[in-house]
Design an enzyme around this catalytic site. Structure first.
Site, PDB file in Angstrom:
ATOM      1  CG  HIS A   1      -1.687  -0.972   1.761  1.00 22.83           C
ATOM      2  ND1 HIS A   1      -2.897  -1.211   1.345  1.00 22.83           N
ATOM      3  CD2 HIS A   1      -1.303  -2.410   2.318  1.00 22.83           C
ATOM      4  CE1 HIS A   1      -3.316  -2.497   2.040  1.00 22.83           C
ATOM      5  NE2 HIS A   1      -2.249  -3.095   2.430  1.00 22.83           N
ATOM      6  CE1 TYR A   2      -2.112   6.070  -2.337  1.00 22.06           C
ATOM      7  CE2 TYR A   2      -0.817   5.516  -4.316  1.00 22.06           C
ATOM      8  CZ  TYR A   2      -2.041   5.891  -3.632  1.00 22.06           C
ATOM      9  OH  TYR A   2      -2.981   6.396  -4.436  1.00 22.06           O
ATOM     10  CB  THR A   3       0.791   6.110   4.110  1.00 27.04           C
ATOM     11  OG1 THR A   3       1.698   7.186   3.458  1.00 27.04           O
ATOM     12  CG2 THR A   3       1.555   4.917   4.706  1.00 27.04           C
TER      13      THR A   3
ATOM     14  CG  ASP B   1      -3.327   1.409  -1.940  1.00 28.81           C
ATOM     15  OD1 ASP B   1      -4.373   1.213  -2.283  1.00 28.81           O
ATOM     16  OD2 ASP B   1      -2.976   1.238  -0.856  1.00 28.81           O
TER      17      ASP B   1
ATOM     18  CG  HIS C   1      -5.178  -1.913  -0.909  1.00 25.21           C
ATOM     19  ND1 HIS C   1      -5.668  -0.969   0.046  1.00 25.21           N
ATOM     20  CD2 HIS C   1      -6.161  -2.812  -0.648  1.00 25.21           C
ATOM     21  CE1 HIS C   1      -6.411  -1.256   0.563  1.00 25.21           C
ATOM     22  NE2 HIS C   1      -6.911  -2.298   0.234  1.00 25.21           N
TER      23      HIS C   1
ATOM     24  CD  GLU D   1      -0.834   1.475   4.610  1.00 26.82           C
ATOM     25  OE1 GLU D   1      -0.557   2.249   3.633  1.00 26.82           O
ATOM     26  OE2 GLU D   1      -2.024   1.243   4.488  1.00 26.82           O
TER      27      GLU D   1
HETATM   28 ZN   LIG Z   1      -4.248   0.529   0.643  1.00 25.46          ZN
END
Ligand SMILES: [Zn+2]
Length: 258
Positions: free
Chosen positions: A41-43, A161, A151, A104
């Site tokens: 994921h990215y935050t 993401d 994700h 993340e």
């Molecule tokens: Zn995500």
């Protein structure tokens, strides 16, 4: 004569109150890790906000990778469930929180500007640290390469993401994920000879690749979202969800999932 039953009762009670007797001498050969997937994921926020949200904001991940610090935060033990995937599906498996490790990556994501959507690049040292972490997790849990996903792969109707600037190609070069060979893509392009397959074909191929995708033969928004997720990963220059001959060649060249 009365003392013996009393003694037996005392011992019995002591046995109940004391620790259980667990015998570990016969471990089964037939077992595996509960971790079958790794989800990236990215935050979409900076480090302080990410730490705050992921420590007590109703969501969590096992690891958090800062953009400009050498360390990696472990916020949930790998043996426990983190809340990062939500409603998700990959290769027929659903709700992946229970069976995955979530990572993340601190990255602002995107901004929509008058000139279009602007995405933020990932600094190379951050990607280097991620690859080292992925190798470590994969080695310990035996995660299949096809099960290291974004994700956007497992929730293409809701999530984008880690985005089109995430360098999946580098993960492939590190031997972490499957990747279509350039020569095979060229072969498939020659075979297709400019013919774009039908929507039903794309839907079938995307499902084969692992995605949850409708199979009704219509190019609806849900199908476009899935194709866009695939394109974002393997051909980030153009990820509009429109079927084209190059996407077809990429799908055909993708190594079969074992
Ligand atoms: Zn995500």
């Amino acid at each position: 004569m009365k003392i013996l039953p009393l003694l037996a009762l005392t011992l019995l009670l002591a046995g109940c109150a004391g620790s259980l007797r667990i015998d570990d001498r016969y471990p089964s050969r037939d077992q595996s890790s509960r971790v079958e997937f790794i989800v990236l994921h990215y935050t979409s926020s900076d480090l302080p906000d990410s730490l705050k949200t992921l420590s007590h904001g109703g969501v969590s991940a096992h690891y958090l990778l800062p953009a400009d610090q050498a360390k990696i935060y472990r916020m949930v033990d790998e043996n426990r469930r983190a809340w990062h995937a939500g409603d998700s599906q990959w290769r027929g498996r659903t709700w992946l929180n229970a069976s995955s490790i979530g990572i993340e990556i601190v990255n602002p994501g995107y901004e929509d500007t008058p000139a279009g959507r602007r995405w933020h690049a990932y600094p190379q040292p951050q990607i280097d640290r991620l690859i080292a972490l992925l190798k470590d997790i994969q080695a310990r849990h035996g995660v299949a390469p096809a099960n290291i996903v974004g994700h956007s792969d497992i929730a293409p109707q809701r999530k984008v993401d880690p985005g089109p600037l995430f360098p999946w190609r580098q993960l492939a070069a590190a031997g972490l994920i499957p990747w279509p060979k350039a020569a095979t893509v060229q072969d498939k392009l020659r075979q297709l000879d400019g013919r774009v397959p039908e929507v039903a074909w794309f839907q079938h191929q995307l499902e084969r690749a692992g995605y949850a995708v409708p199979q009704h033969g219509q190019l609806d928004q849900a199908t476009r979202n899935v194709l866009a997720a695939f394109q974002m990963k393997y051909r980030p220059e153009q990820h509009d969800g429109q079927p084209d001959v190059h996407s077809a060649a990429l799908l055909l060249a993708l190594p079969p999932v074992e």
